[in-house]
Design a protein around this motif. Structure first.
Motif, PDB file in Angstrom:
ATOM      1  N   LYS A  59       3.307  -1.507   6.662  1.00 35.53           N
ATOM      2  CA  LYS A  59       4.661  -1.888   7.052  1.00 35.53           C
ATOM      3  C   LYS A  59       5.341  -1.465   7.659  1.00 35.53           C
ATOM      4  O   LYS A  59       6.640  -1.323   8.510  1.00 35.53           O
ATOM      5  CB  LYS A  59       4.979  -3.190   6.274  1.00 35.53           C
ATOM      6  N   SER A  60       6.049  -0.252   7.112  1.00 30.34           N
ATOM      7  CA  SER A  60       7.269   0.703   6.581  1.00 30.34           C
ATOM      8  C   SER A  60       6.310   1.837   8.155  1.00 30.34           C
ATOM      9  O   SER A  60       7.358   1.702   8.686  1.00 30.34           O
ATOM     10  CB  SER A  60       6.717   1.615   5.486  1.00 30.34           C
ATOM     11  N   GLU A 115      -2.849  -2.776  -1.971  1.00 30.83           N
ATOM     12  CA  GLU A 115      -0.648  -3.869  -1.921  1.00 30.83           C
ATOM     13  C   GLU A 115      -0.688  -2.307  -1.536  1.00 30.83           C
ATOM     14  O   GLU A 115       0.879  -2.568  -0.149  1.00 30.83           O
ATOM     15  CB  GLU A 115      -0.478  -3.614  -3.165  1.00 30.83           C
ATOM     16  N   ASP A 116      -0.370  -0.861  -1.658  1.00 31.26           N
ATOM     17  CA  ASP A 116       0.335  -0.173  -1.463  1.00 31.26           C
ATOM     18  C   ASP A 116      -0.044   0.535  -0.147  1.00 31.26           C
ATOM     19  O   ASP A 116       1.048   0.947   0.697  1.00 31.26           O
ATOM     20  CB  ASP A 116       0.246   1.615  -2.168  1.00 31.26           C
ATOM     21  N   GLU A 171       1.897  -2.314   1.900  1.00 30.12           N
ATOM     22  CA  GLU A 171       3.319  -2.248   2.289  1.00 30.12           C
ATOM     23  C   GLU A 171       3.595  -0.566   3.441  1.00 30.12           C
ATOM     24  O   GLU A 171       4.369  -0.315   4.105  1.00 30.12           O
ATOM     25  CB  GLU A 171       3.854  -1.352   0.916  1.00 30.12           C
ATOM     26  N   ARG A 177       4.056   5.154  -0.002  1.00 29.30           N
ATOM     27  CA  ARG A 177       3.258   4.202  -0.320  1.00 29.30           C
ATOM     28  C   ARG A 177       2.097   5.012   0.141  1.00 29.30           C
ATOM     29  O   ARG A 177       0.824   4.176  -0.356  1.00 29.30           O
ATOM     30  CB  ARG A 177       3.469   3.026   0.545  1.00 29.30           C
TER      31      ARG A 177
END
Length: 178
Positions: free
Chosen positions: A42-43, A35-36, A39, A17
């Motif tokens: 979060k990862s 958006e990427d 993500e 991401r």
């Protein structure tokens, strides 16, 4: 790769991401980059990876470039990092951007060179970032007027008259300004 997979390792997903976000940034697709990066952040956060701090900076950068009125620190995942010593400068940038305070925005950039301007990735997008806030402030500044002097605008934006003219031409061509 990430949408049809079973359960991927968050470290792997984060890297994928983050690379996707950087690719979208190069293509100037700010919203997709946001958006990427979100993500990826979060990862990385789920995996406990220290790259989450860098990724959060990139997330904030892409948010500012996309001209969203959404504060990235309103997300539950990002709130705990709002006071992190490397993120405080980005928090101040977001505040100055949303308040249309160009003087404070540039001051934050200058005072936090180590955490912002010295990052090679962020450094690439500082001209775009400055152009965004100048455009935003310019449009707000001239809205109530039918005539305005370029030197007044230049003084308000802290840039030379030539740059104001260039910015106005871009806005006229983009049909954001009559």
């Amino acid at each position: 790769l990430t949408s049809n997979a079973v359960v991927l390792n968050p470290r792997v997903t984060g890297v994928i991401r983050e690379c996707g976000g950087k690719m979208y940034m190069r293509e100037k697709k700010w919203k997709k980059a946001y958006e990427d990066f979100f993500e990826a952040f979060k990862s990385y956060d789920e995996a406990g990876n220290p790259r989450r701090i860098e990724c959060l900076k990139y997330l904030v950068l892409s948010n500012l470039l996309s001209s969203r009125d959404i504060n990235p620190f309103d997300a539950n995942e990002a709130k705990p990092y709002k006071t992190h010593n490397e993120i405080v400068a980005m928090t101040e940038l977001v505040g100055a951007y949303h308040n249309n305070n160009i003087k404070n925005f540039e001051k934050v950039l200058k005072q936090n060179k180590k955490t912002i301007a010295e990052d090679p990735f962020i450094k690439t997008y500082i001209p775009d970032l400055l152009n965004n806030i100048r455009t935003k402030v310019l449009l707000k500044l001239i809205k109530p007027y039918t005539r305005i002097k370029m030197d007044f605008v230049a003084k308000e934006l802290f840039i030379p008259v030539e740059e104001v003219e260039k910015l106005c031409v871009e806005l006229i061509l983009d049909q954001q300004l009559d």
